[in-house]
Design a protein around this motif. Structure first.
Motif: not given
Ligand SMILES: Cc1cc2nc3c(=O)[nH]c(=O)nc-3n(C[C@H](O)[C@H](O)[C@H](O)COP(=O)(O)O)c2cc1C
Length: 286
Positions: A150, A166-167, A170, A183, A200, A202
């Motif tokens: 991420y 998370v954003r 996602a 992730g 998310t 994932c």
């Protein structure tokens, strides 16, 4: 990894990256030499990671490994190391979705049927603004699955706000559609993995550093086990490592690193190991 494979702690091999330099392509003997260490568990699927930025050598190398029993090729578009990015490799390529497409496509077209092609991405080079473009590029090129760390390359290993993490994941999941996204980043327990998947969407997780400090982590996540590694598990792992360690200075230093990762730099076990000579170390961990 080899000790973990012997103890059945990993469901597949995922190798460190192998650099494809310039236009040269490894010969059969070099490929077999590279694959030899994984024969300790030939029943585990083997995903071999390549890094490079030249479509011809990347695809020819991928085809070479694919012809010698590798189950999947993973392309590293994520490594933020300055040595790697200075040669135009790894995370440097996140600056150009067109190049991500070109390289992934070339490898998809080159590998034998049945060999998967996946990619490892970070959220971007110096900003996460291109997540959608980069994900679309590798999906359009035919990537079978994606490991998504991420952070951006510029963020290296700095903390990133949990909601932003998370954003980003996602968003990657949303754009990838039917292509599974795993992730990645800072997962050290089953609870972390579960929370990331729930928040998310994932398909699963990939772990890096957490695995080094707890080699049972993957098995724990797969069996939804929230307990930390037991003392017996840690000792069993170190005894197995010791059995494969030679008595050279390098071997001893490597074993000390393993004790540090298992128990922590401040632990009594590490202090004791550091203060012991080889015979005492062997006696303690054999
Ligand atoms: C010393 C070191 C070496 C790494 N080598 C690789 C590598 O060869 N290939 C790769 O895809 N990621 C590599 N990574 C990145 C990890 O796979 C992972 O993406 C990153 O550490 C974030 O996940 P984590 O918080 O679970 O460690 C490396 C990380 C570290 C710290």
């Amino acid at each position: 990894m080899h000790a973990a494979a012997r103890l059945d702690l990993i469901p597949l091999w995922f190798t460190p990256f192998f650099s494809t330099g310039g236009v040269s392509v490894p010969k059969r003997a070099a490929i077999l030499r590279k694959l030899a260490p994984y024969r300790v568990r030939p029943d585990l699927p083997l995903v071999f990671q390549l890094i490079g930025h030249e479509a011809r050598s990347l695809s020819a190398t991928a085809a070479g490994f694919g012809e010698h029993g590798v189950h999947g090729i993973n392309l590293n578009f994520a490594c933020p190391s300055k040595t790697v990015t200075a040669s135009g490799n790894g995370a440097y390529l996140l600056r150009s979705p067109e190049t991500l497409f070109e390289l992934t496509r070339a490898v998809v077209e080159a590998v034998p049927e049945g060999v998967s092609v996946s990619v490892k991405l970070r959220a971007g080079w110096d900003s996460p603004d291109r997540i959608a473009e980069n994900i679309r590029a590798v999906c359009d090129a035919g990537a079978d699955w994606i490991v998504f760390h991420y952070r951006t390359a510029a963020e290296a290993y700095c903390p990133v706000d949990a909601s932003e993490r998370v954003r980003r994941i996602a968003r990657a999941v949303e754009v990838a559609g039917h292509v599974p996204v795993f992730g990645n980043g800072d997962i050290v327990s089953y609870a972390d993995a579960d929370e990331l998947v729930q928040s998310t969407g994932c398909a699963g997780v990939a772990v890096g550093r957490g695995f080094l400090s707890d080699p049972w982590l993957v098995r724990r996540i797969l069996s939804c086990d929230a307990n930390p590694a037991s003392e017996a598990e840690k000792a069993a792992f170190l005894r197995l490592l010791m059995a494969g360690t030679d008595s050279t200075k390098r071997g001893r230093n490597w074993f000390l690193e393993c004790v540090k990762m298992t128990y922590g730099a401040e632990s009594a076990e590490f202090r004791d190991a550091r203060g012991s000579d080889w015979t005492a170390l062997r006696a303690r961990w054999s």
